[in-house]
Write a protein that holds these residues in place. Structure first.
Motif: not given
Length: 210
Positions: A99-103, A123-126, A114-115
């Motif tokens: 996945s990714t950071l910040g979810i 992007y982050l939402e999906t 910034w992220n």
């Protein structure tokens, strides 16, 4: 042991392939364009398909012990739903999901702001929605949330758990691949956990190289 790699042409997935080349495992490489895979090893087979195609994923799951998903795209949530459905139908349990950071809004301070500025708006939402699909499924999952990725030839990382603030701003793809390989070699590690991965000592308002 047979490993299904979804999104097998990704940079991290390619590093995992290299790390597993001398191991006593077989790799099934699944991607949309099979011609992109080069230097197929004796322990590898390639399947062309789309992760949103239920029949294709179901066929690819035959005799598989672990699924490692290295997927991307605006339809990542749909991919996650299809993979969960196929694995549940095929009675397959173990999945490693990148996945990714910040979810979870777990990135603090100026870097967190910034992220959000960089990743909000689709992007982050999906990716958060896709991770939720995995976490609320009956699968035995490990979700990996990397910091911003570099191509540094180094293995240097630390981990954080869901519910903890994220550390650092960056991490090498080789470090993430090493973690994935460690889990494949020890499938009971980090079960039903969502873990952040970063390079120690990289705190700041943004990655130093950006």
């Amino acid at each position: 042991m047979k490993i299904l790699i979804l999104g097998a042409n990704g940079k991290i997935a390619q590093l995992v392939r290299e790390m597993l080349a001398t191991k006593h495992v077989s790799l099934r490489l699944f991607l949309r364009n099979a011609s992109r895979i080069e230097n197929i090893g004796d322990n590898e087979e390639v399947i062309e398909g789309d992760a949103t195609n239920f029949a294709a994923i179901t066929r690819a799951l035959t005799d598989v012990d672990i699924v490692y998903a290295n997927l991307a795209g605006q339809n990542i949530e749909a991919q996650a739903k299809n993979i969960v459905r196929a694995m549940t139908t095929a009675n397959k349990k173990r999945i490693i999901w990148i996945s990714t950071l910040g979810i979870y809004d777990e990135v603090p301070g100026d870097f967190g702001k910034w992220n959000h500025e960089m990743l909000d708006g689709g992007y982050l939402e999906t990716y958060a929605a896709a991770a939720n699909v995995i976490e609320t499924s009956p699968l035995n999952y490990t979700i990996i949330r990397p910091a911003w990725l570099t191509n540094q030839d180094e293995v240097n990382f630390e981990l954080t758990q869901k519910g903890e603030l994220f550390n650092g701003t960056e991490v090498s793809r080789k470090s993430v691949a090493t973690l994935v390989t460690e889990i494949i070699n020890n499938p009971t590690r980090y079960t039903n956990q969502s873990i952040g991965i970063n390079k120690p000592g990289t705190d700041g308002p943004m990655p130093a190289w950006y």
